[in-house]
Design a protein around this motif. Structure first.
Motif, PDB file in Angstrom:
ATOM      1  N   GLY A 256       0.722  -1.354   0.053  1.00 51.77           N
ATOM      2  CA  GLY A 256       0.057  -0.182   0.013  1.00 51.77           C
ATOM      3  C   GLY A 256       0.713   1.178  -0.022  1.00 51.77           C
ATOM      4  N   VAL A 257       2.172   1.195   0.170  1.00 52.17           N
ATOM      5  CA  VAL A 257       2.992   2.178   0.190  1.00 52.17           C
ATOM      6  C   VAL A 257       3.696   2.548  -1.192  1.00 52.17           C
ATOM      7  CG1 VAL A 257       4.928   3.459   1.160  1.00 52.17           C
ATOM      8  CG2 VAL A 257       3.191   2.004   2.476  1.00 52.17           C
ATOM      9  N   LEU A 258       3.723   3.832  -1.829  1.00 54.46           N
ATOM     10  CA  LEU A 258       4.360   3.819  -3.138  1.00 54.46           C
ATOM     11  C   LEU A 258       5.907   3.768  -3.040  1.00 54.46           C
ATOM     12  CD1 LEU A 258       4.474   5.081  -6.035  1.00 54.46           C
ATOM     13  CD2 LEU A 258       4.543   7.116  -5.408  1.00 54.46           C
ATOM     14  N   GLU A 259       6.398   2.752  -3.561  1.00 56.62           N
ATOM     15  CA  GLU A 259       7.867   2.370  -3.448  1.00 56.62           C
ATOM     16  C   GLU A 259       8.749   3.024  -4.522  1.00 56.62           C
ATOM     17  OE1 GLU A 259      11.062  -0.237  -4.843  1.00 56.62           O
ATOM     18  OE2 GLU A 259       9.069  -0.062  -5.763  1.00 56.62           O
ATOM     19  N   SER A 260       8.024   3.184  -5.852  1.00 56.44           N
ATOM     20  CA  SER A 260       8.948   3.646  -6.695  1.00 56.44           C
ATOM     21  C   SER A 260       8.081   4.187  -8.125  1.00 56.44           C
ATOM     22  CB  SER A 260      10.075   2.634  -7.364  1.00 56.44           C
ATOM     23  OG  SER A 260       9.223   1.592  -7.925  1.00 56.44           O
ATOM     24  N   ALA A 261       8.413   5.240  -8.630  1.00 54.58           N
ATOM     25  CA  ALA A 261       7.909   5.677  -9.986  1.00 54.58           C
ATOM     26  C   ALA A 261       9.004   5.416 -11.066  1.00 54.58           C
ATOM     27  CB  ALA A 261       7.784   7.309  -9.763  1.00 54.58           C
ATOM     28  N   GLN A 262       8.430   4.689 -12.251  1.00 55.11           N
ATOM     29  CA  GLN A 262       9.347   4.366 -12.927  1.00 55.11           C
ATOM     30  C   GLN A 262       9.010   4.602 -14.420  1.00 55.11           C
ATOM     31  OE1 GLN A 262       8.843  -0.116 -12.895  1.00 55.11           O
ATOM     32  NE2 GLN A 262       9.038  -0.031 -10.745  1.00 55.11           N
ATOM     33  N   ALA A 263      10.007   5.440 -14.853  1.00 57.86           N
ATOM     34  CA  ALA A 263       9.811   5.933 -16.320  1.00 57.86           C
ATOM     35  C   ALA A 263      10.330   5.137 -17.292  1.00 57.86           C
ATOM     36  CB  ALA A 263      10.283   7.432 -16.537  1.00 57.86           C
ATOM     37  N   TYR A 264      10.083   4.903 -18.403  1.00 56.62           N
ATOM     38  CA  TYR A 264      10.393   3.874 -19.531  1.00 56.62           C
ATOM     39  C   TYR A 264      10.722   4.400 -20.937  1.00 56.62           C
ATOM     40  CZ  TYR A 264       8.969   0.237 -16.259  1.00 56.62           C
ATOM     41  OH  TYR A 264       8.955  -0.845 -15.210  1.00 56.62           O
ATOM     42  N   GLU A 265      11.852   4.139 -21.429  1.00 57.03           N
ATOM     43  CA  GLU A 265      12.116   4.510 -22.812  1.00 57.03           C
ATOM     44  C   GLU A 265      12.004   3.205 -23.714  1.00 57.03           C
ATOM     45  OE1 GLU A 265      15.733   7.051 -23.424  1.00 57.03           O
ATOM     46  OE2 GLU A 265      15.752   7.303 -21.334  1.00 57.03           O
ATOM     47  N   THR A 266      11.445   3.454 -24.892  1.00 55.85           N
ATOM     48  CA  THR A 266      11.437   2.234 -25.578  1.00 55.85           C
ATOM     49  C   THR A 266      11.816   2.541 -27.236  1.00 55.85           C
ATOM     50  OG1 THR A 266       8.955   2.263 -26.667  1.00 55.85           O
ATOM     51  CG2 THR A 266       9.209   1.744 -24.382  1.00 55.85           C
ATOM     52  N   ASP A 267      12.009   1.615 -27.774  1.00 53.33           N
ATOM     53  CA  ASP A 267      12.238   1.642 -29.337  1.00 53.33           C
ATOM     54  C   ASP A 267      11.096   1.326 -30.314  1.00 53.33           C
ATOM     55  OD1 ASP A 267      12.056  -1.087 -29.274  1.00 53.33           O
ATOM     56  OD2 ASP A 267      14.252  -1.649 -29.756  1.00 53.33           O
ATOM     57  N   GLY A 268       9.873   1.325 -29.520  1.00 60.16           N
ATOM     58  CA  GLY A 268       8.679   0.646 -30.103  1.00 60.16           C
ATOM     59  C   GLY A 268       8.284  -0.740 -30.025  1.00 60.16           C
ATOM     60  N   GLU A 269       9.355  -1.378 -29.898  1.00 60.14           N
ATOM     61  CA  GLU A 269       9.165  -2.933 -29.294  1.00 60.14           C
ATOM     62  C   GLU A 269       9.669  -3.338 -28.348  1.00 60.14           C
ATOM     63  OE1 GLU A 269      11.207  -4.916 -32.821  1.00 60.14           O
ATOM     64  OE2 GLU A 269       9.950  -3.986 -34.284  1.00 60.14           O
ATOM     65  N   ARG A 270      10.708  -2.852 -27.727  1.00 60.42           N
ATOM     66  CA  ARG A 270      11.185  -3.342 -26.320  1.00 60.42           C
ATOM     67  C   ARG A 270      11.693  -2.130 -25.578  1.00 60.42           C
ATOM     68  NH1 ARG A 270      12.404  -7.466 -29.741  1.00 60.42           N
ATOM     69  NH2 ARG A 270      12.000  -9.622 -28.929  1.00 60.42           N
ATOM     70  N   ILE A 271      11.523  -2.299 -24.297  1.00 56.68           N
ATOM     71  CA  ILE A 271      12.058  -1.515 -23.344  1.00 56.68           C
ATOM     72  C   ILE A 271      13.586  -1.329 -23.297  1.00 56.68           C
ATOM     73  CG2 ILE A 271      12.104  -0.951 -21.013  1.00 56.68           C
ATOM     74  CD1 ILE A 271       9.323  -2.460 -20.699  1.00 56.68           C
ATOM     75  N   THR A 272      13.982  -0.182 -23.457  1.00 60.37           N
ATOM     76  CA  THR A 272      15.617   0.376 -23.796  1.00 60.37           C
ATOM     77  C   THR A 272      16.142   0.855 -22.372  1.00 60.37           C
ATOM     78  OG1 THR A 272      15.001   2.337 -24.685  1.00 60.37           O
ATOM     79  CG2 THR A 272      15.438   0.461 -26.201  1.00 60.37           C
ATOM     80  N   ARG A 273      15.343   1.397 -21.635  1.00 58.73           N
ATOM     81  CA  ARG A 273      15.938   2.255 -20.252  1.00 58.73           C
ATOM     82  C   ARG A 273      14.965   2.542 -19.457  1.00 58.73           C
ATOM     83  NH1 ARG A 273      19.397   7.424 -21.824  1.00 58.73           N
ATOM     84  NH2 ARG A 273      20.885   5.964 -22.296  1.00 58.73           N
ATOM     85  N   ILE A 274      15.237   2.176 -18.130  1.00 59.17           N
ATOM     86  CA  ILE A 274      14.284   2.820 -17.081  1.00 59.17           C
ATOM     87  C   ILE A 274      14.870   3.509 -16.003  1.00 59.17           C
ATOM     88  CG2 ILE A 274      12.724   1.593 -15.460  1.00 59.17           C
ATOM     89  CD1 ILE A 274      13.054  -1.036 -16.767  1.00 59.17           C
ATOM     90  N   HIS A 275      14.106   4.609 -15.640  1.00 58.94           N
ATOM     91  CA  HIS A 275      14.572   5.458 -14.725  1.00 58.94           C
ATOM     92  C   HIS A 275      13.671   5.193 -13.584  1.00 58.94           C
ATOM     93  CE1 HIS A 275      16.116   7.854 -18.188  1.00 58.94           C
ATOM     94  NE2 HIS A 275      17.319   8.172 -17.304  1.00 58.94           N
ATOM     95  N   VAL A 276      14.315   4.612 -12.305  1.00 64.87           N
ATOM     96  CA  VAL A 276      13.569   4.593 -11.230  1.00 64.87           C
ATOM     97  C   VAL A 276      13.605   5.189  -9.927  1.00 64.87           C
ATOM     98  CG1 VAL A 276      12.974   2.600  -9.587  1.00 64.87           C
ATOM     99  CG2 VAL A 276      13.456   1.987 -11.780  1.00 64.87           C
ATOM    100  N   GLN A 277      12.662   6.098  -9.720  1.00 61.36           N
ATOM    101  CA  GLN A 277      12.846   7.064  -8.791  1.00 61.36           C
ATOM    102  C   GLN A 277      12.256   6.472  -7.269  1.00 61.36           C
ATOM    103  OE1 GLN A 277      13.984   9.188  -6.530  1.00 61.36           O
ATOM    104  NE2 GLN A 277      14.015  10.529  -8.168  1.00 61.36           N
ATOM    105  N   ARG A 278      13.133   5.984  -6.347  1.00 63.96           N
ATOM    106  CA  ARG A 278      12.832   5.402  -5.031  1.00 63.96           C
ATOM    107  C   ARG A 278      12.998   6.315  -3.743  1.00 63.96           C
ATOM    108  NH1 ARG A 278      15.155   0.869  -3.223  1.00 63.96           N
ATOM    109  NH2 ARG A 278      13.112   0.411  -2.357  1.00 63.96           N
TER     110      ARG A 278
END
Length: 293
Positions: A256-278
């Protein structure tokens, strides 16, 4: 004469946008705008020909000073420094869609960290807020020629970091929805299949909660990390899709507690980079927005 309070409040979104993009912090941006308001309130407005130019100049200069101080502090920051995530409403026009997805994204703000304060200000005013070089020169207190050089060097410095793929919003949304479902199920194969082989994860724990001091490289290793979290917390893990910094992101709640906010970059098919704010301090506003009664 137009009410100066009305003038300021009409321009507040622009001033807030400049300050947030400069500092990557909602709270610090609000402080900058409040400082600008105090100076506007005390100014001899009869001597001000252009209220917008005056306020943009004051806001930019305050933000530059704040960023110089922040740069010193960030040199001692534990691990990677990522911007404070900002909940954003759905854009209603194509122009808002472009601005929010490109110019306030976590990836964009993270990229801007490599610029010196004045270069960041010049680049933002010119390239994001479409100011002419006369306005940039006024804000920085430099000649137009000098500002052209600053912007040119900033663009060259950032060129290699710019996203290589222009991904339609619907495509990005579908990928995020699919990955959210895989995370919720703890489906290792699905997660691994949606991550590029050379994907990377960059995390910010602020020295308060555990995070990686260097990027975690490799789609399989990232999938293993997500799978381990699911194994550890099971039904206590809840994933929500939300528009954060102008694009669809994933919010992960644990018990029930927000543990992370995750921003994703993709090439349109797969995820290439994730920025995880914790960092809990940077998640506080998002957590309050999603707090359940």
């Amino acid at each position: 004469m137009t009410d100066p309070t009305l003038i300021f409040h009409r321009l507040r979104p622009r001033l807030q946008g400049i300050a947030y993009r400069m500092l990557g912090s909602v709270a610090e941006a609000e402080d900058v705008v409040q400082d600008a308001w105090l100076r506007w309130h005390e100014a001899a407005r009869d001597a001000i020909d252009n209220a917008e130019a005056w306020l943009v100049t004051i806001t930019t200069r305050i933000a530059i000073d704040r960023l110089r101080a922040a740069k010193v502090q960030r040199e001692h920051y534990v691990g990677y420094w990522l911007p404070e995530p900002m909940l954003t409403d759905a854009p209603t026009t194509p122009e808002q869609t472009r601005e929010l997805s490109e110019d306030v994204s976590v990836a964009f703000l993270f990229m801007l960290e490599r610029l010196a304060p004045e270069a960041r200000a010049a680049f933002l005013l010119r390239e994001v807020f479409d100011a002419d070089y006369g306005e940039v020169a006024l804000a920085l207190g430099k000649s137009e020629a000098a500002c052209r050089q600053i912007v040119h060097r900033a663009k060259a410095q950032l060129r290699e970091e710019r996203p290589r793929f222009a991904v339609p919003r619907d495509t990005h949304h579908q990928l995020m929805r699919g990955f959210a479902e895989a995370l919720s199920r703890g489906d290792f194969a699905a997660m691994n299949g949606m991550l590029a082989e050379n994907a990377e994860l960059i995390g910010d724990g602020g020295g308060i909660v555990p995070s990686f001091g260097v990027p975690l490289l490799g789609g399989r290793r990232i999938a293993q990390l997500f799978y381990a979290t699911h194994r550890r917390f099971g039904a206590g893990v809840h994933i929500e899709l939300a528009r954060v910094n102008g694009d669809w992101s994933l919010l992960r709640f644990i018990d029930g507690v927000l543990e992370s906010a995750q921003a994703y970059e993709t090439d349109g098919e797969r995820i290439t980079r994730i920025h995880v704010q914790r960092n809990p301090e940077k998640l506080a506003r998002l957590a309050a927005a999603f707090q359940r009664p």
